[in-house]
Design a protein around this motif. Structure first.
Motif, PDB file in Angstrom:
ATOM      1  N   PHE A   1       0.819  -1.205   0.000  1.00 30.43           N
ATOM      2  CA  PHE A   1       0.000   0.000   0.000  1.00 30.43           C
ATOM      3  C   PHE A   1       0.857   1.260   0.000  1.00 30.43           C
ATOM      4  O   PHE A   1       0.435   2.310  -0.488  1.00 30.43           O
ATOM      5  CB  PHE A   1      -0.926  -0.003   1.224  1.00 30.43           C
ATOM      6  CG  PHE A   1      -2.071  -0.970   1.102  1.00 30.43           C
ATOM      7  CD1 PHE A   1      -3.265  -0.573   0.503  1.00 30.43           C
ATOM      8  CD2 PHE A   1      -1.964  -2.263   1.576  1.00 30.43           C
ATOM      9  CE1 PHE A   1      -4.324  -1.461   0.383  1.00 30.43           C
ATOM     10  CE2 PHE A   1      -3.023  -3.149   1.465  1.00 30.43           C
ATOM     11  CZ  PHE A   1      -4.213  -2.745   0.859  1.00 30.43           C
TER      12      PHE A   1
ATOM     13  N   ASP B   1      -7.961   2.706  -3.468  1.00 28.15           N
ATOM     14  CA  ASP B   1      -9.154   3.032  -2.678  1.00 28.15           C
ATOM     15  C   ASP B   1     -10.066   1.814  -2.552  1.00 28.15           C
ATOM     16  O   ASP B   1     -10.642   1.559  -1.493  1.00 28.15           O
ATOM     17  CB  ASP B   1      -9.918   4.184  -3.339  1.00 28.15           C
ATOM     18  CG  ASP B   1      -9.180   5.515  -3.222  1.00 28.15           C
ATOM     19  OD1 ASP B   1      -8.261   5.601  -2.384  1.00 28.15           O
ATOM     20  OD2 ASP B   1      -9.508   6.450  -3.985  1.00 28.15           O
TER      21      ASP B   1
ATOM     22  N   VAL C   1      -8.441  -0.590  -0.058  1.00 28.18           N
ATOM     23  CA  VAL C   1      -8.544  -0.080   1.312  1.00 28.18           C
ATOM     24  C   VAL C   1      -9.959  -0.284   1.844  1.00 28.18           C
ATOM     25  O   VAL C   1     -10.177  -0.746   2.967  1.00 28.18           O
ATOM     26  CB  VAL C   1      -8.147   1.405   1.368  1.00 28.18           C
ATOM     27  CG1 VAL C   1      -8.488   1.989   2.743  1.00 28.18           C
ATOM     28  CG2 VAL C   1      -6.666   1.568   1.087  1.00 28.18           C
TER      29      VAL C   1
END
Length: 299
Positions: free
Chosen positions: A257, A285, A288
């Motif tokens: 990440f 995104d 996550v």
């Protein structure tokens, strides 16, 4: 030219007779303990070792006069060309049938398959479409027509299977060529004996969505939150242009990440090398969000 033995002479041979010259240099019919039966023997000097050798050609009347003479003449032609006919016969006896060669080749290539299904299909396609018609034939006797006839029933009906079966046959025959069992690969020209199936193959391409339609598809089907499960996997696939198998097998350990990088390990890649995929902001995104949902569910 020496006079050739006749069938009548051969049938009259007795245990007490001397060997009968058969009409080909070195070929004789030698008496046995049974009247009317004799052993065909070809005596020659090996052009390879320079030593005298005796080559048995069978027993009369099991091996007829004409057959013995033909084999003896073939042997003499080999000798004239500098070859030992006994050695040549031993090599010929080691030539495998197509099924034997195919199974041996499969044992060699099977460990390289990562997919168990593909490993099984490799040999199964030959068992179903090739072995029944030509599996028992020696590989040096196989011609393009043999393979064309074997492939014909599936060539237009199930073209993708036929194409892969042809490729596997070609691989087997290439291995035979490399080992000296054949002088060429008949699969190189076999398509000249089969109807064109180019149109059939074109009809079976995997359908693809025009790239201009992708944004609207995502907005309609993949935008409603929460984006999880199969919808998340499909969106991640679109954002990374990855293969479905790579996406389905992805783990959190493969995602960095901090630098926005997904590293697919060599063990999961067809090429056997690590594959690095830069991740866009949208892809990060998505990951996550999916990770947060996973943690909530785990709790």
């Amino acid at each position: 030219m020496a006079k050739k033995i006749t069938d009548r002479q051969a049938r009259a041979i007795k245990p007490t007779d001397k060997p009968i010259a058969a009409g080909v240099t070195g070929l004789t019919l030698q008496p046995t303990t049974v009247q009317g039966r004799g052993k065909w023997n070809l005596r020659f000097v090996s052009p390879v070792t320079g030593k005298r050798r005796d080559m048995g050609l069978g027993v009369f009347p099991d091996v007829a006069v004409a057959a013995a003479l033909e084999e003896a003449e073939k042997a003499r032609k080999l000798i004239a060309a500098g070859n030992d006919p006994i050695d040549a016969r031993q090599v010929l006896q080691t030539i495998p049938t197509f099924e034997q060669a195919a199974r041996q080749r499969w044992e060699q290539v099977a460990p390289s398959f990562r997919n168990a299904k593909h490993k099984t299909q490799w040999i199964t396609s030959l068992e179903q479409h090739i072995f029944p018609s030509i599996g028992a034939l020696k590989v040096d006797a196989l011609t393009p027509k043999h393979f064309a006839d074997a492939l014909a029933p599936s060539w237009l009906g199930i073209p993708e299977t036929a194409k892969r079966t042809k490729m596997r046959c070609a691989d087997v025959m290439s291995a035979c060529w490399a080992r000296g069992f054949t002088q060429s690969n008949p699969l190189d020209v076999v398509e000249h004996l089969l109807p064109s199936n180019a149109a059939v193959f074109r009809q079976h391409h995997q359908p693809a969505m025009p790239w201009k339609d992708v944004p609207a598809f995502i907005k309609q089907h993949l935008s409603e939150k929460p984006i999880v499960g199969a919808r998340a996997a499909l969106l991640f696939l679109i954002l990374t242009a990855a293969r479905s198998g790579e996406v389905r097998g992805a783990t959190w350990q493969e995602i960095d990440f901090d630098v926005g990088l997904w590293t697919v390990p060599a063990a999961r890649m067809k090429a056997g090398k690590d594959h690095r995929v830069p991740l866009s902001g949208a892809a990060l995104d998505l990951l996550v969000g999916s990770r947060m949902i996973t943690h909530v569910l785990d709790e």
